[in-house]
Design an enzyme around this catalytic site. Structure first.
Site, PDB file in Angstrom:
ATOM      1  N   TYR A  51     -16.839  -4.542  29.282  1.00 30.85           N
ATOM      2  CA  TYR A  51     -17.421  -3.211  29.335  1.00 30.85           C
ATOM      3  C   TYR A  51     -18.862  -3.258  28.845  1.00 30.85           C
ATOM      4  CZ  TYR A  51     -12.678  -1.199  29.715  1.00 30.85           C
ATOM      5  OH  TYR A  51     -11.425  -0.850  30.115  1.00 30.85           O
ATOM      6  N   GLU A  97     -10.421   1.512  23.183  1.00 29.47           N
ATOM      7  CA  GLU A  97     -10.184   1.770  21.758  1.00 29.47           C
ATOM      8  C   GLU A  97     -11.499   1.768  20.992  1.00 29.47           C
ATOM      9  OE1 GLU A  97      -7.160   1.417  23.877  1.00 29.47           O
ATOM     10  OE2 GLU A  97      -7.856  -0.613  23.422  1.00 29.47           O
ATOM     11  N   ASN A 155     -13.691   4.503  34.529  1.00 32.84           N
ATOM     12  CA  ASN A 155     -12.597   3.686  33.990  1.00 32.84           C
ATOM     13  C   ASN A 155     -11.375   4.559  33.766  1.00 32.84           C
ATOM     14  OD1 ASN A 155     -11.616   1.098  32.744  1.00 32.84           O
ATOM     15  ND2 ASN A 155     -11.341   2.470  31.006  1.00 32.84           N
ATOM     16  N   GLU A 156     -10.256   4.189  34.388  1.00 35.15           N
ATOM     17  CA  GLU A 156      -8.987   4.901  34.228  1.00 35.15           C
ATOM     18  C   GLU A 156      -9.180   6.416  34.333  1.00 35.15           C
ATOM     19  OE1 GLU A 156      -6.101   2.108  31.623  1.00 35.15           O
ATOM     20  OE2 GLU A 156      -7.674   3.074  30.463  1.00 35.15           O
ATOM     21  N   GLU A 232      -6.401  -4.694  34.319  1.00 34.50           N
ATOM     22  CA  GLU A 232      -6.047  -4.895  32.911  1.00 34.50           C
ATOM     23  C   GLU A 232      -4.574  -5.255  32.863  1.00 34.50           C
ATOM     24  OE1 GLU A 232      -6.989  -1.728  30.266  1.00 34.50           O
ATOM     25  OE2 GLU A 232      -9.058  -1.532  30.976  1.00 34.50           O
ATOM     26  N   TYR A 305      -5.704  -7.836  18.875  1.00 36.69           N
ATOM     27  CA  TYR A 305      -4.959  -7.492  20.085  1.00 36.69           C
ATOM     28  C   TYR A 305      -3.806  -8.455  20.377  1.00 36.69           C
ATOM     29  CZ  TYR A 305      -4.772  -4.491  24.219  1.00 36.69           C
ATOM     30  OH  TYR A 305      -4.410  -3.549  25.156  1.00 36.69           O
TER      31      TYR A 305
END
Length: 633
Positions: A51, A97, A155-156, A232, A305
């Site tokens: 990103y 996030e 994005n999404e 993703e 993560y």
């Protein structure tokens, strides 16, 4: 150049499968970009995706910065130099996030502006971002000899809205500014999300982490032909304060990836390397129906993560399991010297027994901020502040019996003081809670210190203003006449720590006769074995504590704060991030480039419960674990 036909991707005229790893340059110290990219390449991927967060590149003064830590072009060229293609996802919204999903907080101060839709005020702001970022990206495109083969449009979006006019504006804005590579959208593998987020004529991709045939079937319903891609593929999960550390079994993850690749689909592993949300950049989720309802869930500092490459570059069991699967479908790269990258050097553990100086926050307000006078409390954004703490002060008249004190529109956590005495804490997840406050004949000075824990980065509740957004009442009566101090905490140089006489050299001026003494002992109060914390620093009183650590040479370290409550930690002036006894995270990663040979300064801002010692460890501790729910994949 990367394109596609009815059957799949085509790169330079040859059938191609994209196997990518997500890596965020903004979550890695720039001196370590090359190291982390080499580890990602060793995993076996042929592409890196990242990103580009708008709010990371836009400085508080409004300028846009692409230098140093923000030099995305350098990161992309490093990846290209290792033979990796690059996929860029420049927003304007990224989720990840990350604080406010990558949007600048100042947008929340614009009256009437509606986020992520074709609202003219919002589109004008987006156009300003594209005017700044696209010229930085154009030389990196494959059409100009660079490694960037694809660029994402938003994005999404289908998880948020269905404004096709907005998506078209973004697409047209990229093309008009010269982006001539493959453009794509990314959405959850659900019909409603694909309906809301796709753009006819452009590649649609999906996000999920398991049950690949089922999820790809959803994508195929909305994209009848062309490559199927999990943009993703979640191989781990992020953590939230107060909940266990999420892990995903390495063998199960590898089996899910094998199932996906067996379908012929392309994939991006999210995350190949997670890194760290240094400073105050960690975002939050919100499960409530309204932004100020209960259900606010802030994300921790670590973005490990449970990725195959750990937060400090560890090559985990999951790394080896996924590398073996990738090797069944792609030729693995040749490794320098035939060996996987070696571990990064780490510190020899040491314990810093006690602080050599302290500075109470409330007593040091003038050194941290200049006050503004307002009739009523205002949120951070209306005062030009994005991150940090914010302090409110007023006078409550008296005498008054004990009456409930209430904060309406609190985001996110408030410590309340009456004449400097801790009165209690209020939290946005208990919106109806009150504190009992009585006043004497002269009334009391009321101080409210609000900690902003990260703006919501996903879902419908992104209108997440920080501070006090509505008002404060005592016994049902609104309180007016406020002095407000934004506390971004970007400059602590004005603080006067106990023990300072004439600069830093005063720390060495106290004779140490074998007894443990701290700075206050200079006032003549010898404390045999008793720290000043026990007698002079009250729990609930926010205080900066300064420590010194001696290192023979820079190395990776993990800082633990046993016995402390919650707050912030700086190393040599760099804000590592938040810590909290509620966990799960128990250490903060401090990469080697932040340290220096010899003396190093660590500053702790403790807000709740004061500890005594810090520990530098050679291993991370991300807390007790739990398997992420299958619904999250």
């Amino acid at each position: 150049m990367l394109g596609y036909d009815a059957d799949g991707f085509v790169r330079d005229g040859v059938a191609h499968r994209v196997v990518a790893g997500a890596v965020h340059y903004f979550r890695i110290h720039p001196d370590l970009w090359e190291d982390r990219l080499r580890r990602v390449r060793a995993l076996g991927v042929n592409t890196v995706d990242t990103y580009v967060p708008w709010n990371f590149h836009e400085l508080p003064d409004g300028r846009t910065d692409f230098t140093g830590w923000r030099d995305v072009a350098r990161f992309v060229r490093l990846a290209g130099g290792m033979g990796l293609d690059v996929v860029l996802r420049p927003g304007p919204y990224i989720c990840a996030e990350w604080e406010f999903g990558g949007l600048p907080a100042r947008l929340l101060a614009v009256d009437g502006l509606r986020l992520r839709c074709a609202d003219p005020a919002y589109l004008a702001e987006v156009d300003g971002w594209f005017d700044a970022v696209v010229p930085e990206l154009l030389p990196l495109l494959a059409s100009r000899g660079g490694p960037v083969v694809a660029v994402q449009v938003e994005n999404e979006y289908g998880s948020y809205g269905d404004d096709t006019a907005y998506l078209r504006h973004l697409r047209d804005g990229l093309v008009r500014r010269g982006v001539d590579c493959l453009l794509f959208t990314t959405d959850g593998a659900h019909d409603t999300m694909q309906q809301g987020g796709t753009l006819p004529g452009h590649l649609a991709t999906a996000t999920f982490g398991s049950r690949a045939p089922e999820r790809l079937a959803v994508l195929r319903r909305h994209q009848p032909e062309g490559p199927l891609t999990a943009m993703e593929f979640w191989i781990g999960w992020f953590d939230q304060w107060g909940l266990p550390h999420h892990v995903r079994d390495a063998k199960e993850t590898a089996a899910s990836l094998d199932e996906l690749l067996a379908t012929g689909a392309s994939v991006s592993l999210y995350m190949a390397h997670g890194g760290t949300s240094f400073g105050l950049w960690a975002g939050a989720n919100h499960s409530g129906a309204h932004p100020l309802d209960a259900g606010y869930e802030p994300t921790v500092t670590s973005y490990d993560y449970d990725a195959p490459i750990g937060e400090a570059g560890e090559l985990t069991e999951k790394f080896h399991a996924l590398r073996e699967v990738i090797g069944r479908y792609l030729p693995l790269p040749e490794l320098p010297g035939g060996e996987l990258p070696a571990p990064v050097p780490r510190v020899a553990p040491q314990r810093l027994e006690r602080a050599d100086g302290r500075a109470p926050l409330l007593a040091g307000l003038d050194a941290l901020s200049q006050p503004v006078e307002r009739a009523a409390p205002l949120p951070m954004e209306q005062l030009g502040q994005s991150l940090g703490l914010i302090h409110y002060r007023t006078h409550v008249p008296g005498p008054r019996p004990e009456l409930p004190l209430r904060i309406d529109g609190l985001a996110d956590r408030a410590q309340v003081f009456a004449d400097g005495r801790p009165l209690g804490t209020l939290d946005r997840n208990s919106p109806g809670a009150t504190l009992a406050l009585a006043t004497g004949e002269d009334g009391v000075t009321l101080d409210i210190l609000v900690e902003a824990l990260g703006r919501v980065n996903y879902g419908p509740n992104m209108d997440d203003r920080k501070g006090v957004t509505r008002g404060v009442s005592h016994g049902g009566q609104r309180l007016f006449g406020w002095q407000i101090r934004p506390l971004p905490l970007t400059d602590l140089s004005g603080l006067r720590f106990t023990g300072d006489l004439d600069g830093a050299e005063a720390r060495d001026s106290e004779a140490r006769d074998g007894e443990a003494r701290d700075g206050e002992a200079r006032d003549g109060e010898a404390r045999d074995g008793e720290t000043a914390r026990d007698s002079e620093v009250r729990d609930g009183e926010p205080v900066f504590h300064r420590f010194t650590a001696e290192l023979p040479s820079p190395a990776d370290a993990f800082v633990a704060l046993p016995g402390w409550g919650r707050g912030l930690l700086w190393v040599n002036g760099f804000l590592l991030g938040r810590y909290c006894a509620a966990g799960p995270q128990r250490t903060l990663y401090a990469p080697a480039p932040l340290w220096r040979s010899g003396g190093n300064e660590l500053v702790v801002l403790e807000l709740e419960r004061h500890g005594q010692a810090l520990e530098l460890r050679d291993e991370p501790d991300l807390g007790p674990t739990t398997a992420a729910p299958s619904s999250e994949y």
